[in-house]
Design an enzyme around this catalytic site. Structure first.
Site, PDB file in Angstrom:
ATOM      1  N   HIS A 161       0.762  -1.337   0.004  1.00 54.54           N
ATOM      2  CA  HIS A 161       0.184  -0.032  -0.014  1.00 54.54           C
ATOM      3  C   HIS A 161       0.976   1.376  -0.126  1.00 54.54           C
ATOM      4  O   HIS A 161       0.340   2.335   0.408  1.00 54.54           O
ATOM      5  CB  HIS A 161      -0.910  -0.030   1.342  1.00 54.54           C
ATOM      6  CG  HIS A 161      -1.670  -1.029   1.447  1.00 54.54           C
ATOM      7  ND1 HIS A 161      -2.861  -1.648   0.988  1.00 54.54           N
ATOM      8  CD2 HIS A 161      -1.245  -2.305   2.066  1.00 54.54           C
ATOM      9  CE1 HIS A 161      -3.179  -2.798   1.328  1.00 54.54           C
ATOM     10  NE2 HIS A 161      -2.319  -3.443   2.074  1.00 54.54           N
ATOM     11  N   SER A 282      14.417  21.991 -15.589  1.00 54.85           N
ATOM     12  CA  SER A 282      13.244  22.986 -15.886  1.00 54.85           C
ATOM     13  C   SER A 282      13.440  24.231 -16.448  1.00 54.85           C
ATOM     14  O   SER A 282      14.733  24.867 -16.127  1.00 54.85           O
ATOM     15  CB  SER A 282      12.510  23.167 -14.618  1.00 54.85           C
ATOM     16  OG  SER A 282      11.831  24.278 -14.467  1.00 54.85           O
ATOM     17  N   LYS A 288      15.620  22.142 -10.560  1.00 54.16           N
ATOM     18  CA  LYS A 288      15.082  20.945 -10.835  1.00 54.16           C
ATOM     19  C   LYS A 288      15.888  20.057 -11.531  1.00 54.16           C
ATOM     20  O   LYS A 288      16.672  20.378 -12.552  1.00 54.16           O
ATOM     21  CB  LYS A 288      13.746  21.496 -11.673  1.00 54.16           C
ATOM     22  CG  LYS A 288      12.815  21.602 -11.006  1.00 54.16           C
ATOM     23  CD  LYS A 288      11.835  21.105 -10.115  1.00 54.16           C
ATOM     24  CE  LYS A 288      10.862  20.101 -10.959  1.00 54.16           C
ATOM     25  NZ  LYS A 288       9.681  19.969 -10.404  1.00 54.16           N
ATOM     26  N   GLU A 295       9.021   9.142 -16.596  1.00 55.42           N
ATOM     27  CA  GLU A 295       7.750   9.377 -16.969  1.00 55.42           C
ATOM     28  C   GLU A 295       7.253   8.872 -18.380  1.00 55.42           C
ATOM     29  O   GLU A 295       6.079   8.547 -18.339  1.00 55.42           O
ATOM     30  CB  GLU A 295       7.541  10.971 -16.681  1.00 55.42           C
ATOM     31  CG  GLU A 295       7.750  11.429 -15.166  1.00 55.42           C
ATOM     32  CD  GLU A 295       7.985  12.854 -15.121  1.00 55.42           C
ATOM     33  OE1 GLU A 295       6.927  13.491 -15.203  1.00 55.42           O
ATOM     34  OE2 GLU A 295       9.148  13.391 -15.380  1.00 55.42           O
TER      35      GLU A 295
END
Ligand code: ARG
Length: 462
Positions: A161, A282, A288, A295
């Protein structure tokens, strides 16, 4: 613009050419030109067989086979003029062959049809992709084995979980993916073995009256045998569906792993550091470092499974044998294959380059009361408590630690005794994370010895 001349390949009974819209919906040359090499290999095998069986002369076969090589090099050099009016790769190649060698070109299509031709070409193309997937999976598995070997005994939290469950080892977690990609590999191999039957010579649907030798063309093209039913041979797209479903399951695995890498590389987790080579920045936030490759791999399953769904729906309800619906098979498979191979390569690159942060993993492994099960097991083993009671006692100890804002090993013996009077200081021996993982010696468990045994088993396989 409407072309008024009837089609040069099949226009004998037609007075007029197709409407421009008809031509647009009918043509597949825009995409099936990717099968040029397979089409020419199939035609060269067919021509050799026609000569060997006496259906055409040796000199015609020689002219056809050499002319086809000329056409192939024109295509490979980008000199070939593809024509929409000629619909597809099969007729484009044959028409050009006629220009190159003249009359003998017209004998190539004896004893075959575009229906068995396209099934053959497409199978050869998919088979190459299965081989590429095998190579990509093997490389990924080897990269995971290297990670597992380096950190076979590095502790980290295991989750259920996405909540801390029990400590595991880094090697164990990497090996979980080796098992998953290993099953993908076996699906790829199974699919290849099952699909490797030649449709060539099934002709339009019923076979042919020419004395062809299907065994010979099957062998020349690397098939194990000719497909045994001509109706099935031209209407079967199982191989494409199996390719897509195999790709889809593998894409699900890639997506799950990608998701873990996204989470693990966040500042909140810091379990892994992805290399600069597989990260992006970024344009606005200078600090970043984004896991874009992970992704995108996570997202690829959408289009790959989409292709699987699309082709399932195309094939559903189709009567035997060939229907033009089946021309819709290729773009789905091409797109899925391109993206599957890219995702495998990107994942391999990321895994090879990433650094597991041993210290962050260890700190996280000891937090979240990860050894609560070990404590409960100790109460069963040493004090003889029934497991349900031990579970309850441990729950109270967790609540006590939570109240004191500390972890289980930080509770004093008095704290322990206040919950169950018989607890002794021996209990602390099982609260350590290392002890916890070392004790999981059951087959397939997380103990480093078990993990190393699985690494050795896999290294012998790949
Ligand atoms: N371009 C067609 C396809 O991809 C080739 C087969 C055409 N066969 C036919 N009978 N029209 O399916």
């Amino acid at each position: 613009m409407t072309d008024q001349s009837s089609n040069q390949m099949w226009g004998g009974r037609f007075a007029a050419g197709p409407d421009a819209i008809m031509e647009a919906i009918n043509a597949s040359i825009g995409f099936d030109q990717r099968m040029a090499a397979q089409d020419i290999a199939g035609s060269r095998a067919h021509a050799a067989m026609l000569a060997a069986t006496g259906v055409i002369t040796d000199s015609d076969a020689r002219a056809i086979r050499e002319g086809l090589l000329t056409v192939l090099s024109e295509i490979q050099n980008g000199e070939f003029q593809f024509s929409t009016a000629l619909e597809d790769i099969h007729m484009n190649v044959e028409a050009r062959l006629k220009e190159v060698i003249g009359e003998p070109a017209g004998r190539l299509h004896t004893g075959r049809s575009r229906n068995d031709q396209v099934a053959t070409d497409f199978k050869l193309w998919v088979r190459d992709q299965l081989d590429a997937a095998e190579t990509g999976l093997l490389a990924l598995i080897r990269a995971l084995l290297a990670q597992a070997e380096a950190g076979a005994d590095w502790v980290m939290p295991g989750f259920t979980h996405l909540q801390t469950a029990q400590p595991v080892t880094w090697g164990h977690h990497m090996m979980a993916y080796v098992e998953m990609f290993g099953r993908d590999l076996s699906r790829v191999r199974d699919a290849r073995a099952r699909m490797n039957e030649s449709p060539l010579g099934a002709a339009a649907l019923a076979g042919t009256s020419f004395p062809i030798d299907r065994q010979m063309t099957a062998e020349a093209l690397g098939f194990d045998r000719p497909a045994a039913n001509s109706l099935d041979a031209v209407s079967d797209r199982d191989f494409a569906l199996e390719f897509l479903s195999t790709a889809s399951i593998c894409a699900v695995h890639l997506s799950r792993f990608a998701e873990e890498l996204v989470i693990w590389s966040s500042a909140q987790f810091r379990f892994v550091t992805l290399s600069d080579r597989f990260s992006t920045g970024s344009s606005i936030m200078p600090q970043k470092k984004n896991p874009d490759a992970a992704e995108l791999i996570r997202a690829k399953v959408g289009r790959i499974y989409g292709a699987n769904t699309a082709l399932m729906m195309v094939m559903k309800g189709l009567p035997l044998a060939y229907s033009k619906d089946m021309q819709e098979d290729k773009e789905q498979v091409f797109d899925a294959a391109d993206n599957w191979m890219l995702a495998l390569a990107a994942m391999e690159g990321m895994v090879k380059d990433m650094t597991a942060n041993r210290d962050s993993l260890a700190v996280a492994a000891g937090s979240g009361f990860s050894t609560a099960t070990d404590l409960a097991d100790w109460l069963v083993r040493v004090l003889g408590l029934p497991f349900r009671d031990a579970h309850h006692v441990t729950g109270s100890l967790v609540a006590k630690a939570e109240g004191k804002d500390c972890d289980l090993p930080d509770l004093t013996l008095d704290d322990m005794k206040s919950v169950h009077a018989d607890i002794t200081k021996d209990v602390y021996s099982v609260l350590g994370v290392e002890n916890s993982v070392n004790s999981r010696q059951s087959y397939g468990g997380t103990a480093p010895d078990q993990v190393r045994a699985q690494i050795e088993r896999w290294k012998a396989l790949v």
